[in-house]
Design a protein around this motif. Sequence first.
Motif, short mmCIF file in Angstrom:
data_model
loop_
_atom_site.label_atom_id
_atom_site.label_comp_id
_atom_site.label_asym_id
_atom_site.label_seq_id
_atom_site.Cartn_x
_atom_site.Cartn_y
_atom_site.Cartn_z
N SER A 44 0.83 -1.21 0.00
CA SER A 44 0.00 0.00 0.00
C SER A 44 0.86 1.25 0.00
O SER A 44 2.07 1.20 0.26
CB SER A 44 -0.91 0.01 1.23
OG SER A 44 -0.18 0.34 2.39
N GLU A 45 0.22 2.39 -0.26
CA GLU A 45 0.95 3.66 -0.24
C GLU A 45 1.46 4.00 1.15
O GLU A 45 2.34 4.84 1.31
CB GLU A 45 0.08 4.80 -0.78
CG GLU A 45 -1.16 5.08 0.02
CD GLU A 45 -2.41 4.35 -0.48
OE1 GLU A 45 -3.50 4.73 -0.08
OE2 GLU A 45 -2.28 3.40 -1.26
N ASN A 46 0.94 3.32 2.18
CA ASN A 46 1.39 3.54 3.55
C ASN A 46 2.52 2.59 3.96
O ASN A 46 2.98 2.62 5.09
CB ASN A 46 0.22 3.39 4.52
CG ASN A 46 -0.86 4.41 4.23
OD1 ASN A 46 -0.59 5.60 4.11
ND2 ASN A 46 -2.08 3.95 4.08
N GLY A 47 2.94 1.70 3.04
CA GLY A 47 4.04 0.79 3.31
C GLY A 47 3.61 -0.57 3.86
O GLY A 47 4.46 -1.39 4.21
N PRO A 137 5.33 0.43 12.16
CA PRO A 137 4.88 1.62 11.44
C PRO A 137 4.78 2.80 12.39
O PRO A 137 4.69 2.62 13.61
CB PRO A 137 3.49 1.22 10.94
CG PRO A 137 2.99 0.29 11.99
CD PRO A 137 4.22 -0.49 12.42
N THR A 138 4.80 3.98 11.83
CA THR A 138 4.53 5.15 12.66
C THR A 138 3.04 5.14 13.00
O THR A 138 2.23 4.53 12.28
CB THR A 138 4.86 6.46 11.91
OG1 THR A 138 3.97 6.59 10.81
CG2 THR A 138 6.31 6.49 11.45
N GLN A 141 1.09 6.24 9.99
CA GLN A 141 0.97 5.22 8.94
C GLN A 141 -0.13 4.22 9.27
O GLN A 141 -0.92 3.85 8.41
CB GLN A 141 2.29 4.47 8.76
CG GLN A 141 3.36 5.20 8.01
CD GLN A 141 4.66 4.41 8.00
OE1 GLN A 141 5.17 4.00 9.05
NE2 GLN A 141 5.19 4.19 6.81
N ALA A 144 -3.55 5.85 8.91
CA ALA A 144 -3.86 6.08 7.50
C ALA A 144 -4.22 4.77 6.80
O ALA A 144 -5.15 4.73 5.98
CB ALA A 144 -2.68 6.75 6.80
N GLU A 145 -3.54 3.69 7.12
CA GLU A 145 -3.85 2.40 6.51
C GLU A 145 -5.22 1.90 6.97
O GLU A 145 -6.00 1.38 6.17
CB GLU A 145 -2.77 1.36 6.84
CG GLU A 145 -2.94 0.05 6.13
CD GLU A 145 -2.74 0.12 4.62
OE1 GLU A 145 -3.05 -0.88 3.94
OE2 GLU A 145 -2.27 1.16 4.09
#
Length: 154
Positions: A44-47, A137-138, A141, A144-145
């Motif tokens: 994903s764009e959030n890693g 993750p932060t 992140q 957001a995911e």
Amino acid sequence: MTTVAPMRLLPLLLLVACVFGAWRWWDGREAAGADSADSGAAISENGFVSVRMPDGASRHAVLVLAPKNCPSDQARRSEALVAFLEDKGVPVVRGNSIAFSMDDPTPEQVAGANRAIEIFKRGAPAVFINGMAMSDPTPAQAAAEYRRLRATGR
């Protein structure tokens, strides 16, 4: 004079060994990245990476796997992540281990479980959100995911 020449050769040999070692390390990184890309794992764009969710994981909550009541740096980051998510109204479930049970698994299920195990082994907190996971993750992140997956109906 014959003892001086080997002394000049030693730094050159060390330099060549370091360059060769760096090349082998870099070459190995590219191969590992190609293996991940070939495994069919969505990122994903959030890693977060697509995984098979551990047994008992809720589809409607963020699963945070980390040691409990531990003074380590990983445990402190886990506690901060859980507090942040709860403050944002995100449902969170804590745990400290994962398990998978599969009857006659497909290659995709095995690959997804292997990715989940690799993320778990990288260190705490390992965060699982409805088929996606990431190690450490932060808080932003993870939130957001969670929002992204909820918006897509997952």
